[in-house]
Motif scaffolding. Structure first.
Motif, PDB file in Angstrom:
ATOM      1  N   LYS A 110       0.831  -1.203   0.000  1.00  0.00           N
ATOM      2  CA  LYS A 110       0.000   0.000   0.000  1.00  0.00           C
ATOM      3  C   LYS A 110       0.866   1.253   0.000  1.00  0.00           C
ATOM      4  O   LYS A 110       0.590   2.211  -0.739  1.00  0.00           O
ATOM      5  CB  LYS A 110      -0.926   0.007   1.217  1.00  0.00           C
ATOM      6  N   GLU A 111       1.903   1.267   0.824  1.00  0.00           N
ATOM      7  CA  GLU A 111       2.823   2.415   0.858  1.00  0.00           C
ATOM      8  C   GLU A 111       3.490   2.602  -0.494  1.00  0.00           C
ATOM      9  O   GLU A 111       3.620   3.725  -0.995  1.00  0.00           O
ATOM     10  CB  GLU A 111       3.900   2.194   1.922  1.00  0.00           C
ATOM     11  N   PHE A 112       3.903   1.491  -1.097  1.00  0.00           N
ATOM     12  CA  PHE A 112       4.584   1.533  -2.390  1.00  0.00           C
ATOM     13  C   PHE A 112       3.661   2.071  -3.475  1.00  0.00           C
ATOM     14  O   PHE A 112       4.070   2.865  -4.326  1.00  0.00           O
ATOM     15  CB  PHE A 112       5.062   0.118  -2.756  1.00  0.00           C
ATOM     16  N   GLU A 113       2.415   1.643  -3.454  1.00  0.00           N
ATOM     17  CA  GLU A 113       1.445   2.057  -4.477  1.00  0.00           C
ATOM     18  C   GLU A 113       1.163   3.559  -4.393  1.00  0.00           C
ATOM     19  O   GLU A 113       0.980   4.223  -5.409  1.00  0.00           O
ATOM     20  CB  GLU A 113       0.136   1.267  -4.307  1.00  0.00           C
ATOM     21  N   GLU A 114       1.127   4.086  -3.181  1.00  0.00           N
ATOM     22  CA  GLU A 114       0.849   5.514  -3.004  1.00  0.00           C
ATOM     23  C   GLU A 114       1.965   6.379  -3.582  1.00  0.00           C
ATOM     24  O   GLU A 114       1.727   7.486  -4.053  1.00  0.00           O
ATOM     25  CB  GLU A 114       0.654   5.836  -1.520  1.00  0.00           C
ATOM     26  N   GLY A 115       3.185   5.881  -3.546  1.00  0.00           N
ATOM     27  CA  GLY A 115       4.304   6.627  -4.096  1.00  0.00           C
ATOM     28  C   GLY A 115       5.611   5.925  -3.802  1.00  0.00           C
ATOM     29  O   GLY A 115       5.818   5.410  -2.701  1.00  0.00           O
ATOM     30  N   HIS A 116       6.499   5.886  -4.814  1.00  0.00           N
ATOM     31  CA  HIS A 116       7.798   5.229  -4.629  1.00  0.00           C
ATOM     32  C   HIS A 116       8.841   5.908  -5.510  1.00  0.00           C
ATOM     33  O   HIS A 116       8.506   6.659  -6.439  1.00  0.00           O
ATOM     34  CB  HIS A 116       7.702   3.739  -4.974  1.00  0.00           C
ATOM     35  N   ILE A 117      10.092   5.644  -5.226  1.00  0.00           N
ATOM     36  CA  ILE A 117      11.175   6.175  -6.050  1.00  0.00           C
ATOM     37  C   ILE A 117      11.112   5.473  -7.414  1.00  0.00           C
ATOM     38  O   ILE A 117      11.046   4.240  -7.462  1.00  0.00           O
ATOM     39  CB  ILE A 117      12.545   5.926  -5.381  1.00  0.00           C
ATOM     40  N   PRO A 118      11.087   6.227  -8.517  1.00  0.00           N
ATOM     41  CA  PRO A 118      11.008   5.594  -9.845  1.00  0.00           C
ATOM     42  C   PRO A 118      12.084   4.535 -10.048  1.00  0.00           C
ATOM     43  O   PRO A 118      13.252   4.752  -9.735  1.00  0.00           O
ATOM     44  CB  PRO A 118      11.202   6.786 -10.793  1.00  0.00           C
ATOM     45  N   GLY A 119      11.657   3.386 -10.540  1.00  0.00           N
ATOM     46  CA  GLY A 119      12.581   2.286 -10.791  1.00  0.00           C
ATOM     47  C   GLY A 119      12.690   1.292  -9.653  1.00  0.00           C
ATOM     48  O   GLY A 119      13.279   0.221  -9.821  1.00  0.00           O
ATOM     49  N   ALA A 120      12.116   1.631  -8.494  1.00  0.00           N
ATOM     50  CA  ALA A 120      12.215   0.737  -7.336  1.00  0.00           C
ATOM     51  C   ALA A 120      11.371  -0.516  -7.534  1.00  0.00           C
ATOM     52  O   ALA A 120      10.344  -0.505  -8.214  1.00  0.00           O
ATOM     53  CB  ALA A 120      11.758   1.471  -6.075  1.00  0.00           C
ATOM     54  N   VAL A 121      11.833  -1.619  -6.917  1.00  0.00           N
ATOM     55  CA  VAL A 121      11.102  -2.883  -6.909  1.00  0.00           C
ATOM     56  C   VAL A 121      10.627  -3.128  -5.483  1.00  0.00           C
ATOM     57  O   VAL A 121      11.395  -2.977  -4.533  1.00  0.00           O
ATOM     58  CB  VAL A 121      12.003  -4.046  -7.372  1.00  0.00           C
ATOM     59  N   ASN A 122       9.376  -3.491  -5.338  1.00  0.00           N
ATOM     60  CA  ASN A 122       8.805  -3.697  -4.004  1.00  0.00           C
ATOM     61  C   ASN A 122       8.991  -5.144  -3.529  1.00  0.00           C
ATOM     62  O   ASN A 122       8.455  -6.081  -4.120  1.00  0.00           O
ATOM     63  CB  ASN A 122       7.320  -3.342  -4.044  1.00  0.00           C
ATOM     64  N   ILE A 123       9.800  -5.315  -2.497  1.00  0.00           N
ATOM     65  CA  ILE A 123       9.897  -6.595  -1.785  1.00  0.00           C
ATOM     66  C   ILE A 123       9.488  -6.280  -0.348  1.00  0.00           C
ATOM     67  O   ILE A 123      10.329  -5.939   0.497  1.00  0.00           O
ATOM     68  CB  ILE A 123      11.322  -7.186  -1.824  1.00  0.00           C
ATOM     69  N   PRO A 124       8.193  -6.323  -0.062  1.00  0.00           N
ATOM     70  CA  PRO A 124       7.702  -5.886   1.252  1.00  0.00           C
ATOM     71  C   PRO A 124       8.066  -6.832   2.384  1.00  0.00           C
ATOM     72  O   PRO A 124       7.845  -8.043   2.282  1.00  0.00           O
ATOM     73  CB  PRO A 124       6.190  -5.816   1.047  1.00  0.00           C
ATOM     74  N   LEU A 125       8.623  -6.250   3.411  1.00  0.00           N
ATOM     75  CA  LEU A 125       8.910  -7.039   4.601  1.00  0.00           C
ATOM     76  C   LEU A 125       7.607  -7.562   5.201  1.00  0.00           C
ATOM     77  O   LEU A 125       7.521  -8.720   5.630  1.00  0.00           O
ATOM     78  CB  LEU A 125       9.646  -6.184   5.630  1.00  0.00           C
ATOM     79  N   PHE A 126       6.580  -6.706   5.226  1.00  0.00           N
ATOM     80  CA  PHE A 126       5.247  -7.064   5.722  1.00  0.00           C
ATOM     81  C   PHE A 126       4.192  -6.777   4.655  1.00  0.00           C
ATOM     82  O   PHE A 126       4.318  -5.801   3.902  1.00  0.00           O
ATOM     83  CB  PHE A 126       4.878  -6.265   6.983  1.00  0.00           C
ATOM     84  N   SER A 127       3.156  -7.585   4.614  1.00  0.00           N
ATOM     85  CA  SER A 127       1.997  -7.277   3.779  1.00  0.00           C
ATOM     86  C   SER A 127       1.250  -6.118   4.449  1.00  0.00           C
ATOM     87  O   SER A 127       1.581  -5.714   5.576  1.00  0.00           O
ATOM     88  CB  SER A 127       1.077  -8.496   3.659  1.00  0.00           C
ATOM     89  N   ASN A 128       0.220  -5.604   3.795  1.00  0.00           N
ATOM     90  CA  ASN A 128      -0.553  -4.509   4.392  1.00  0.00           C
ATOM     91  C   ASN A 128      -1.161  -4.919   5.727  1.00  0.00           C
ATOM     92  O   ASN A 128      -1.101  -4.167   6.708  1.00  0.00           O
ATOM     93  CB  ASN A 128      -1.667  -4.063   3.431  1.00  0.00           C
ATOM     94  N   ASP A 129      -1.747  -6.123   5.771  1.00  0.00           N
ATOM     95  CA  ASP A 129      -2.376  -6.602   7.010  1.00  0.00           C
ATOM     96  C   ASP A 129      -1.334  -6.855   8.095  1.00  0.00           C
ATOM     97  O   ASP A 129      -1.553  -6.535   9.273  1.00  0.00           O
ATOM     98  CB  ASP A 129      -3.163  -7.894   6.741  1.00  0.00           C
ATOM     99  N   GLU A 130      -0.197  -7.424   7.714  1.00  0.00           N
ATOM    100  CA  GLU A 130       0.862  -7.722   8.687  1.00  0.00           C
ATOM    101  C   GLU A 130       1.411  -6.431   9.298  1.00  0.00           C
ATOM    102  O   GLU A 130       1.657  -6.364  10.501  1.00  0.00           O
ATOM    103  CB  GLU A 130       1.980  -8.501   8.020  1.00  0.00           C
ATOM    104  N   ARG A 131       1.596  -5.429   8.461  1.00  0.00           N
ATOM    105  CA  ARG A 131       2.102  -4.144   8.964  1.00  0.00           C
ATOM    106  C   ARG A 131       1.126  -3.539   9.969  1.00  0.00           C
ATOM    107  O   ARG A 131       1.526  -2.981  10.997  1.00  0.00           O
ATOM    108  CB  ARG A 131       2.316  -3.176   7.794  1.00  0.00           C
ATOM    109  N   ALA A 132      -0.179  -3.663   9.674  1.00  0.00           N
ATOM    110  CA  ALA A 132      -1.198  -3.141  10.591  1.00  0.00           C
ATOM    111  C   ALA A 132      -1.149  -3.875  11.938  1.00  0.00           C
ATOM    112  O   ALA A 132      -1.242  -3.251  13.003  1.00  0.00           O
ATOM    113  CB  ALA A 132      -2.579  -3.280   9.965  1.00  0.00           C
ATOM    114  N   LYS A 133      -0.951  -5.186  11.893  1.00  0.00           N
ATOM    115  CA  LYS A 133      -0.886  -5.973  13.132  1.00  0.00           C
ATOM    116  C   LYS A 133       0.327  -5.594  13.974  1.00  0.00           C
ATOM    117  O   LYS A 133       0.233  -5.470  15.203  1.00  0.00           O
ATOM    118  CB  LYS A 133      -0.833  -7.478  12.805  1.00  0.00           C
ATOM    119  N   VAL A 134       1.464  -5.397  13.321  1.00  0.00           N
ATOM    120  CA  VAL A 134       2.674  -5.010  14.051  1.00  0.00           C
ATOM    121  C   VAL A 134       2.487  -3.620  14.660  1.00  0.00           C
ATOM    122  O   VAL A 134       2.914  -3.362  15.798  1.00  0.00           O
ATOM    123  CB  VAL A 134       3.903  -5.021  13.101  1.00  0.00           C
TER     124      VAL A 134
END
Length: 342
Positions: free
Chosen positions: A26-50
């Motif tokens: 979700k963070e990546f979709e809202e905005g990211h550095i051009p050319g970046a590849v998203n390898i999320p440490l946490f999914s959206n739900d996991e980040r919310a739980k943490v």
């Protein structure tokens, strides 16, 4: 041990090294550095739980939950990084340059890669690019009434070696009520600024940068204030193309779209166009008379464009008469005019 480097050093490296953004999707979709590849440490739900665990039980409990979540993913993270890495080097960042990027960088180094992280994270990047738009630049704004073919002229100038900041191309919008027709989905406003900054930083600021005259908003994307003010204060070369030529161009550009699409766009300017003019335009559209629609809408757009230029310094506006809609020829004439008159 992974090295943290400041944004000024980090950003140029992204031109040659793969960049991993470890924030949530979700963070990546809202905005990211051009050319970046998203390898999320946490999914959206996991980040919310943490996040909830952190608020309820403190940092240590949140870290423990995080470790439980990512434990089974570590091997996959490392495999993805090794595939992306160039000469075993990789760049990593998270939101603030904290635990997420540090953890992933440590993992990547454990897997045999050289990892560098962004000091201050994506937050530092966003702060940096906003400041970059204030950088002094010699800018020439190409203006002209709707249908003058300004974008095509600017693309021809680019072929001649000029620098062109294509706001409409970056924002996937041509600026008018009809500007979304035939375009890809617009980026978020945040991503528009990021993409814009990526083009901006690659210019040679010792040379002229050409840009098309635009209002502040391109659909849902807003031009950053420092850049917009720079455009308003720069020299404006206004090409004057005969109205019949402009009508012909608009018929060619928009005649291929479905009547329903054109009607939907027309409704956006109904209040400003006026009830009678809108009714006439609707009738013309439904009868397939696109030229008549162009004639009616140009009355509104010409008036609006003239009003928009009233706030400019008259001494910064230079009008160039153009008899024919020939972008290649016009581009050559503009370069000659610029070297001769300004």
């Amino acid at each position: 041990m992974p090295k943290k480097i400041p944004i000024e050093e980090f950003l140029p490296l992204t031109d040659s090294l793969p960049l991993v953004d470890v924030r949530s999707p979700k963070e990546f979709e809202e905005g990211h550095i051009p050319g970046a590849v998203n390898i999320p440490l946490f999914s959206n739900d996991e980040r919310a739980k943490v996040g909830i665990r952190y608020k309820q039980g403190g940092n240590e409990n949140a870290v423990l939950l995080g470790l439980e979540i990512v434990g089974l993913k570590l091997a996959d993270f490392a495999k993805q990084a090794r595939k992306l890495a160039r000469k075993k080097e990789i760049l990593v960042h998270c939101w603030r340059g904290g635990m997420r990027s540090a953890s992933m960088a440590w993992l990547f180094e454990t897997a045999g890669l050289k990892a560098r992280t962004l000091e201050g994270g994506y937050k530092a990047y966003r702060r940096f690019i906003r400041q970059e738009f204030s950088k002094p630049a010699k800018m020439i704004v190409l203006g002209g009434y709707t249908g003058s073919g300004k974008t095509d002229v600017l693309k021809e100038l680019e072929k001649l070696g000029e620098q062109f900041l294509d706001l409409e191309g970056i924002g996937n919008h041509k600026g008018s009520a009809f500007g979304q027709l035939g375009q890809d989905k617009q980026p978020s406003n945040e991503q528009f600024e990021n993409n814009l900054a990526d083009h901006w930083r690659k210019f040679d600021f010792e040379k002229t940068i050409w840009v098309e005259d635009e209002s502040r908003m391109l659909g849902r994307c807003g031009i950053p204030d420092p850049l917009f003010q720079k455009m308003r204060n720069s020299t404006l070369l206004k090409i004057i193309v005969p109205k019949p030529k402009r009508e012909k161009r608009l018929v060619k550009e928009y005649g291929e779209f479905e009547t329903a699409e054109l009607l939907q766009s027309l409704e956006k300017i109904e209040q400003r166009l006026g009830g009678l003019a809108t009714k006439e335009a609707r009738i013309a559209l439904e009868s397939g008379d696109i030229k008549k629609v162009a004639e009616i809408t140009l009355y509104y757009y010409d008036k609006a464009y003239h009003h928009g230029n009233e706030s400019r310094n008259p001494k910064s506006i230079f009008e160039i008469e153009v008899e024919k809609d020939e972008p290649t020829k016009t581009a050559v004439e503009l370069r000659e005019y610029l070297s001769r008159e300004i």
